[in-house]
Write an enzyme that holds these catalytic residues in place. Structure first.
Site, PDB file in Angstrom:
ATOM      1  CG  ASP A  21     -15.789   9.593 -11.518  1.00  0.00           C
ATOM      2  OD1 ASP A  21     -15.226  10.522 -10.934  1.00  0.00           O
ATOM      3  OD2 ASP A  21     -15.160   8.678 -12.112  1.00  0.00           O
ATOM      4  CG  HIS A  22     -14.596  13.175 -13.501  1.00  0.00           C
ATOM      5  ND1 HIS A  22     -13.727  14.121 -12.986  1.00  0.00           N
ATOM      6  CD2 HIS A  22     -13.993  11.977 -13.356  1.00  0.00           C
ATOM      7  CE1 HIS A  22     -12.643  13.517 -12.566  1.00  0.00           C
ATOM      8  NE2 HIS A  22     -12.764  12.219 -12.770  1.00  0.00           N
ATOM      9  CG  HIS A  36      -9.901  11.498  -9.763  1.00  0.00           C
ATOM     10  ND1 HIS A  36     -11.113  11.389 -10.378  1.00  0.00           N
ATOM     11  CD2 HIS A  36     -10.153  11.960  -8.517  1.00  0.00           C
ATOM     12  CE1 HIS A  36     -12.073  11.769  -9.544  1.00  0.00           C
ATOM     13  NE2 HIS A  36     -11.515  12.132  -8.404  1.00  0.00           N
ATOM     14  CG  ASP A  79     -13.878  17.667 -13.343  1.00  0.00           C
ATOM     15  OD1 ASP A  79     -13.144  18.665 -13.180  1.00  0.00           O
ATOM     16  OD2 ASP A  79     -13.565  16.714 -14.075  1.00  0.00           O
TER      17      ASP A  79
HETATM   18 ZN   LIG Z   1     -11.419  10.867 -12.360  1.00  0.00          ZN
END
Ligand SMILES: [Zn+2]
Length: 294
Positions: free
Chosen positions: A86-87, A221, A108
């Site tokens: 994630d991110h 998200h 991201d």
């Molecule tokens: Zn997120």
């Protein structure tokens, strides 16, 4: 080869979700208790699930250890559980997780300029696909805040008016030029959830337009705090993965405090941590039933 040869790939599970108008739940963990809570919930409902570890979470758990844990469940139980980085905020950290064997990664660049975001996202896609053609790469366009916590106010820099949301034409250009498999747009969502209330409504019309323009599955998200009606409409209009983090963090902490306070003399972690696992499982069970129309 990380899959049993007859197990579908993550991309196929996402395609199924798109077709069925359901969504795959994505839940973050910082430790193995969280992982067991999520796995028990998914397994009892027999639905695919994605485990997320953002940079801070995987630094705590261990980058390679996170992959090994999730893959051990996949192999032992022959179960569709996948791991997403994630991110991830730099090419180097994307490279690290691609090399470690993650199933998916999010670069991201939402706080970069459009051009800079596009350039680094493309670099990440090119590298990831070269190393593992099955890996999925997600891009982010539009700012949705950064921290998964309980908030007193909408995070600074997040704007919910029409012109601050992700623009469908820009999204189309971004997806075409980068080659991302998945896109996380800003559609009225933000990370974290508001204290004591439900988050503002999502912009369903915008989700639909972005989905039609980009033709890739969308990832929502900051799902903590959004209403069931919002999820239902978002999923019907192009969202195929929903991220939940804050709500399970809150549940974990409550469960942990309960475990400690109920037995103040207990020193065995596997005993006083049990309520934390159970609390995570309960939240995930509820979300998965909803995302999968069960
Ligand atoms: Zn997120």
């Amino acid at each position: 080869m990380c899959y049993n040869s007859y197990m579908k790939t993550l991309y196929q599970y996402i395609a199924d979700a798109q077709k069925n108008k359901t969504a795959i739940g994505h839940f973050n963990v910082s430790n193995i208790e969280g992982l067991w809570g999520i796995f028990h919930a998914a397994q009892s409902l027999n639905v695919p699930v994605i485990i997320g570890v953002a940079e801070g979470e995987r630094d705590f758990l261990g980058v390679r250890q996170a992959v090994a844990l999730v893959k051990s469940l996949r192999e032992e139980f022959d179960y569709p559980i996948f791991i997403n980085a994630d991110h991830t905020h730099s090419f180097d950290r994307v490279k690290e997780v691609v090399d470690a064997g993650f199933d998916a990664v999010i670069f991201d660049g939402a706080d970069l300029s459009f051009e800079e975001n596009l350039k680094i996202t493309k670099q990440c896609v090119d590298y990831a696909k070269k190393i593992n053609p099955d890996i999925l790469v997600e891009g982010e366009l539009g700012f949705i805040g950064t921290s998964s916590k309980v908030l007193d106010d909408i995070p600074e820099g997040v704007e919910l008016d029409e012109k601050s949301l992700t623009n469908p034409e820009k999204a189309e250009e971004f997806v075409k030029k980068t080659g991302v498999d998945l896109l996380a747009p800003a559609v009225g969502n933000f990370h974290g959830m508001l204290r004591g209330g439900v988050d503002p409504k999502l912009n369903i019309e915008r989700i639909k337009k972005i989905s039609e323009a980009t033709k890739v599955p969308l990832v929502l998200h900051g799902g903590s705090g959004n209403s069931e009606d919002d999820f239902k409409q978002a999923i019907a209009n192009g969202v195929s993965i929903v991220h939940i983090n804050t709500e399970i963090r809150v549940a974990y902490k409550k469960g942990l405090m309960l475990g400690l306070s109920e037995n103040p003399d207990e020193v065995a972690p596997y005993k006083f941590l049990k309520p934390a696992v159970k609390a995570v499982q309960e939240v995930v069970d509820k979300k998965l039933r909803f995302f999968n129309n069960l």
